[in-house]
Design a protein around this motif. Structure first.
Motif, short mmCIF file in Angstrom:
data_model
loop_
_atom_site.label_atom_id
_atom_site.label_comp_id
_atom_site.label_asym_id
_atom_site.label_seq_id
_atom_site.Cartn_x
_atom_site.Cartn_y
_atom_site.Cartn_z
N ASN A 124 45.44 38.07 43.71
CA ASN A 124 44.13 37.46 43.82
C ASN A 124 43.00 38.50 43.84
O ASN A 124 41.87 38.19 43.44
N SER B 286 40.01 38.22 41.20
CA SER B 286 38.60 38.18 41.60
C SER B 286 37.80 39.25 40.87
O SER B 286 36.67 39.01 40.41
N LEU C 96 32.21 37.62 43.85
CA LEU C 96 33.61 37.89 43.52
C LEU C 96 33.94 39.36 43.62
O LEU C 96 35.06 39.73 44.01
N LYS D 96 32.63 41.47 45.75
CA LYS D 96 32.78 41.72 47.20
C LYS D 96 34.14 41.24 47.68
O LYS D 96 34.80 41.90 48.50
N ARG D 97 34.56 40.07 47.16
CA ARG D 97 35.89 39.55 47.53
C ARG D 97 36.98 40.51 47.06
O ARG D 97 37.95 40.76 47.79
N ASP E 256 37.32 43.56 49.27
CA ASP E 256 38.01 43.27 50.53
C ASP E 256 39.52 43.13 50.36
O ASP E 256 40.29 43.38 51.29
N MET E 257 39.96 42.73 49.16
CA MET E 257 41.38 42.42 48.95
C MET E 257 42.17 43.58 48.35
O MET E 257 43.38 43.66 48.54
#
Length: 442
Positions: A390, A394, A413, A415-416, A419-420
């Protein structure tokens, strides 16, 4: 990695500037066969201009208006209406020569200074349009937005008469050096004869962005006369012009029109190809494949007919056969990013872990070579998502939004993804690059 950030920033500016053009049109026509044909027509001209055919792409915008323009030194854009209106290869080559001259003569240096001006005009117009809409003036808001977009295009796309004169002289020199008939430039300009006498709102967009005058036409005629009958018949150029125009026409015009006019092509494979596309657009898949087989028999080993077979099968939801056709095309044209991306798309449609894992590197390579292919980015995001990655899904979707100027969605997206994804990884760095690029447009 910093270069990626700079690229994304430049692309964002270009996308924002081009947005009103694409929005009113059907967008870019991304077809490997059409782009290959245009490259064949352009290559001798670009070399004569001191430009590399591998670094200057020729792209089609689906728009019935007759126009052509350059945004940056890597691309020449031609409206589909221009290609469909012209009747011979030398006319289309004269369009390419003229736009190549704008690149080679450094006219884009002035244009680069206009990018920010055009962008500011458009952003101001968007704000005013929203304000008008909020006040209840919906129709006025829409009209205002179109007016501002037109003003922005005027700022960015407009040429001076001096630039046009210089581009005409250089373009004619390139045509002569490439052994192409310069008379094509004369017949091209004669199409627009009398435009300067019309009110501006009724002039063809090409006449508005490329100032026309009787003096300019006289100059081009004099240049053609000075070069004499320098060009020789070029069967290859004639073939690629007919094939490019024929395929574009078959996809844009009504199938009934194609059936009635396809016999005008002197080439058996082009006639069969146009017939195949017309049948495909009528959902007559078996007839389409039978017609395409005749084209492939007339020109065996042609990767672009294998690619078209893949497209017909993919759009008919026969994903396995489509993947096989795209695979065959890619073997014959291993460096073609559009074929590579289509093969990846067919594998994603088929699904399954093994095929998805096969699709990811194909799509990554395709998008790294061709940032204009938004569909490939979307397919890559789907592949990552189906594989459970994911963070990369993203990231790739953020890049797709950024390339289309949707900065808010891109920022969320990216920023997401930050984080991932593992900190410091290549994907994490790409997400940071997206954030840096969209930071300039809040």
């Amino acid at each position: 990695m910093r270069s990626i950030a700079r690229l994304l920033t430049c692309v964002l500016v270009l996308v924002l500037t081009l947005a009103p053009v694409i929005a009113r049109a059907g967008g870019l026509v991304r077809d490997p066969d059409i782009e290959h044909g245009l490259t064949q027509l352009a290559a001798p001209i670009l070399r004569a201009a001191g430009l590399s055919p591998s670094r200057v792409g020729i792209y089609v915008i689906e728009d019935g208006a007759m126009n052509a323009f350059v945004l940056d030194p890597t691309a020449i854009y031609i409206h589909s209406g221009m290609i469909l209106r012209l009747t011979k290869a030398s006319e289309l080559q004269s369009v390419i020569a003229h736009e190549a001259a704008h690149i080679a003569n450094g006219h884009l240096v002035r244009r680069a200074a206009n990018v920010q001006s055009a962008r500011n005009v458009m952003m101001l117009g968007a704000a005013l349009s929203v304000a008008a809409g909020a006040a209840g003036a919906g129709e006025a808001a829409g009209g205002l937005a179109l007016g501002i977009a037109s003003s922005a295009q005027g700022v960015f796309f407009g040429h001076t008469r001096a630039e046009e004169s210089a581009a005409d002289q250089s373009g004619m020199r390139y045509l002569a050096a490439a052994g192409i008939e310069t008379s094509g430039a004369v017949s091209l300009l004669e199409i627009f004869a009398g435009q300067e006498a019309l009110p501006k709102r009724r002039q063809d967009i090409y006449a508005r962005s490329h100032p026309l005058s009787r003096d300019r036409l006289r100059q081009v005629k004099a240049l053609a006369l000075s070069y004499g009958k320098n060009g020789k018949p070029d069967p290859e150029a004639d073939y690629w012009f007919d094939r490019t125009k024929g395929k574009l026409s078959a996809f844009i015009r009504n199938p009934k029109w194609t059936f009635q006019r396809m016999k005008e092509s002197p080439y058996a494979d082009v006639r069969a190809m146009r017939e195949a596309i017309a049948h495909h657009r009528l959902n007559q898949t078996q007839k389409a494949l039978a017609s395409l087989d005749r084209a492939r028999q007339a020109r065996p080993g042609d990767p672009y007919y294998d690619e078209l077979r893949g497209q017909i099968l993919l759009e008919s939801r026969n994903f396995g056969a489509a993947a096989n056709a795209y695979g065959a095309a890619l073997k014959r044209a291993p460096n073609n990013a559009l074929i590579m991306a289509s093969y990846g798309r067919a594998l994603v449609a088929l699904g399954g872990t093994q095929r998805l894992q096969q699709a990811v590197p194909l799509l990554e390579r395709a998008t790294s070579r061709d940032w204009r292919n938004g569909q490939a980015l979307r397919d890559l995001g789907t592949a990552y998502a189906k594989l459970g990655n994911n963070g990369m899904a993203s990231l790739v979707t953020a890049e797709a939004h950024a390339m289309h100027g949707r900065t808010k969605e891109a920022r969320i997206l990216a920023k997401r993804a930050v984080d991932m994804l593992p900190r410091g990884s290549a994907g994490w760095q790409r997400a940071q690059d997206v954030l840096n690029a969209v930071k300039t447009d809040k």
